[in-house]
Motif scaffolding. Sequence first.
Motif, PDB file in Angstrom:
ATOM      1  N   GLN A 211       6.426  -0.217 -16.159  1.00 11.92           N
ATOM      2  CA  GLN A 211       7.729  -0.670 -16.662  1.00 11.92           C
ATOM      3  C   GLN A 211       8.850  -0.452 -15.640  1.00 11.92           C
ATOM      4  N   PHE A 212       8.597  -0.946 -14.424  1.00 13.21           N
ATOM      5  CA  PHE A 212       9.631  -0.890 -13.397  1.00 13.21           C
ATOM      6  C   PHE A 212       9.529  -2.130 -12.516  1.00 13.21           C
ATOM      7  N   THR A 213      10.561  -2.384 -11.765  1.00 16.61           N
ATOM      8  CA  THR A 213      10.562  -3.471 -10.781  1.00 16.61           C
ATOM      9  C   THR A 213      10.249  -2.866  -9.420  1.00 16.61           C
ATOM     10  N   PRO A 214       9.189  -3.343  -8.767  1.00 11.73           N
ATOM     11  CA  PRO A 214       8.798  -2.712  -7.498  1.00 11.73           C
ATOM     12  C   PRO A 214       9.845  -2.920  -6.400  1.00 11.73           C
ATOM     13  N   ARG A 215      10.075  -1.881  -5.637  1.00  5.16           N
ATOM     14  CA  ARG A 215      10.987  -1.977  -4.493  1.00  5.16           C
ATOM     15  C   ARG A 215      10.147  -2.324  -3.261  1.00  5.16           C
ATOM     16  N   ILE A 216      10.240  -3.582  -2.867  1.00  4.00           N
ATOM     17  CA  ILE A 216       9.392  -4.094  -1.785  1.00  4.00           C
ATOM     18  C   ILE A 216      10.132  -3.951  -0.467  1.00  4.00           C
ATOM     19  N   VAL A 217       9.539  -3.200   0.448  1.00  2.00           N
ATOM     20  CA  VAL A 217      10.184  -2.947   1.742  1.00  2.00           C
ATOM     21  C   VAL A 217       9.553  -3.746   2.875  1.00  2.00           C
ATOM     22  N   SER A 218       8.371  -4.338   2.618  1.00  2.00           N
ATOM     23  CA  SER A 218       7.703  -5.089   3.682  1.00  2.00           C
ATOM     24  C   SER A 218       6.695  -6.045   3.070  1.00  2.00           C
ATOM     25  N   THR A 219       6.591  -7.241   3.632  1.00  2.00           N
ATOM     26  CA  THR A 219       5.529  -8.200   3.284  1.00  2.00           C
ATOM     27  C   THR A 219       4.784  -8.488   4.585  1.00  2.00           C
ATOM     28  N   SER A 220       3.845  -7.635   4.894  1.00  6.84           N
ATOM     29  CA  SER A 220       3.234  -7.624   6.228  1.00  6.84           C
ATOM     30  C   SER A 220       2.187  -8.694   6.465  1.00  6.84           C
ATOM     31  N   GLY A 221       1.694  -9.318   5.406  1.00  9.93           N
ATOM     32  CA  GLY A 221       0.702 -10.379   5.612  1.00  9.93           C
ATOM     33  C   GLY A 221      -0.716  -9.882   5.467  1.00  9.93           C
ATOM     34  N   SER A 222      -1.450  -9.776   6.569  1.00 13.09           N
ATOM     35  CA  SER A 222      -2.862  -9.411   6.524  1.00 13.09           C
ATOM     36  C   SER A 222      -3.046  -7.994   5.999  1.00 13.09           C
ATOM     37  N   LEU A 223      -4.209  -7.739   5.433  1.00  9.21           N
ATOM     38  CA  LEU A 223      -4.475  -6.412   4.876  1.00  9.21           C
ATOM     39  C   LEU A 223      -4.430  -5.325   5.951  1.00  9.21           C
ATOM     40  N   LEU A 224      -4.905  -5.641   7.142  1.00 11.75           N
ATOM     41  CA  LEU A 224      -4.862  -4.644   8.208  1.00 11.75           C
ATOM     42  C   LEU A 224      -3.416  -4.303   8.562  1.00 11.75           C
ATOM     43  N   ALA A 225      -2.559  -5.312   8.603  1.00  6.67           N
ATOM     44  CA  ALA A 225      -1.139  -5.069   8.880  1.00  6.67           C
ATOM     45  C   ALA A 225      -0.505  -4.252   7.765  1.00  6.67           C
ATOM     46  N   VAL A 226      -0.883  -4.556   6.520  1.00 10.43           N
ATOM     47  CA  VAL A 226      -0.370  -3.812   5.363  1.00 10.43           C
ATOM     48  C   VAL A 226      -0.764  -2.341   5.475  1.00 10.43           C
ATOM     49  N   LEU A 227      -2.026  -2.089   5.737  1.00 11.84           N
ATOM     50  CA  LEU A 227      -2.500  -0.709   5.809  1.00 11.84           C
ATOM     51  C   LEU A 227      -1.898   0.040   6.995  1.00 11.84           C
ATOM     52  N   THR A 228      -1.636  -0.656   8.067  1.00 13.06           N
ATOM     53  CA  THR A 228      -0.977  -0.011   9.203  1.00 13.06           C
ATOM     54  C   THR A 228       0.419   0.456   8.806  1.00 13.06           C
ATOM     55  N   GLN A 229       1.142  -0.403   8.076  1.00 14.75           N
ATOM     56  CA  GLN A 229       2.476  -0.028   7.605  1.00 14.75           C
ATOM     57  C   GLN A 229       2.409   1.192   6.682  1.00 14.75           C
ATOM     58  N   VAL A 230       1.384   1.214   5.819  1.00 12.51           N
ATOM     59  CA  VAL A 230       1.224   2.361   4.925  1.00 12.51           C
ATOM     60  C   VAL A 230       0.926   3.625   5.738  1.00 12.51           C
ATOM     61  N   SER A 231       0.066   3.506   6.745  1.00 12.86           N
ATOM     62  CA  SER A 231      -0.364   4.681   7.514  1.00 12.86           C
ATOM     63  C   SER A 231       0.770   5.322   8.293  1.00 12.86           C
ATOM     64  N   ILE A 232       1.803   4.537   8.630  1.00 15.53           N
ATOM     65  CA  ILE A 232       2.933   5.100   9.375  1.00 15.53           C
ATOM     66  C   ILE A 232       4.080   5.488   8.444  1.00 15.53           C
TER      67      ILE A 232
END
Length: 291
Positions: A211-232
């Motif tokens: 019951q919340f609206t997600p605060r989106i800080v990045s739309t990185s595209g590929s899953l590898l790019a997404v996970l890299t953003q998470v890892s840093i």
Amino acid sequence: MELRHLRYFVTLAEELHFARAAERLNIAPPTLTVQIQEIERTLSAQLLVRTKRSVALTSAGEVFLAEAHRVLKQFDHAEQAGRRAGRGELGRIEIGYVGSAAYTGTLQTQMGQFARNYPGVCLNAREFAMDGLPSLVAGGEVDIGFIRLPITLPPSVGHHVLIRDHFCLAVSASEDLGDTQKPIAPDALSTASFVMPEQKFGTLQVASRGQFTPRIVSTSGSLLAVLTQVSIGKGVSVIPSAMRTVVTLPGIIFRDISGEPIVSEVAAIFRIDEVAPAVRNFITQIQISVV
């Protein structure tokens, strides 16, 4: 001049006897004589020297025989290729996929099986953005697509589910989200920053349950790019759980999400009215695959 003329001449050149050649061709000797005369008139060249006792090739006849053999061989090759293509044994198939389909091994399994069964078909695979792939299939630029559901498909495009998966949460190892051995409740993520993958469904479901609206800080595209953003440490991400076993990045951990699993399916999409035999064979293979 027609192909039959070449066959008549080659048979006669092999027998060097009109009666025997005519018998092989299942025609009368006078008919064969007329056909050979037609060839010579067309070429304005004498191909055979005839006497009452023998038939021999002239130098022009020897040259024409070699070329006739080549043409007939090429025609036979073309005829066989046409028949094989009609059975879907030859051709080219354009395959599109999204990264998560490749990470699950679904893409590799299906392509490997088809290549073994139809080695004469060229398979060309390229990665595409998820949102655009269905329209590329509908428009004919891509023949088979490997995607993640749910996604809106054009009316002309069908699908078959190949793998059922569920979503999990990727977080930075430095993120303080409680006991790492316990599933995370959706409402515990209400203040988190989200890195959004191509497949938005999982994130939106988590937000709806919490019951919340997600605060989106990045739309990185590929899953590898997404996970890299998470890892840093840029944020958390809701991703397919299949990624847990195939991607290892420093500073990242995977957490289950509490409650009913949020299901995500890997599916193949294709044109419902497909007419190309090779593509139809691939669709048949897909449709008999058991989830």
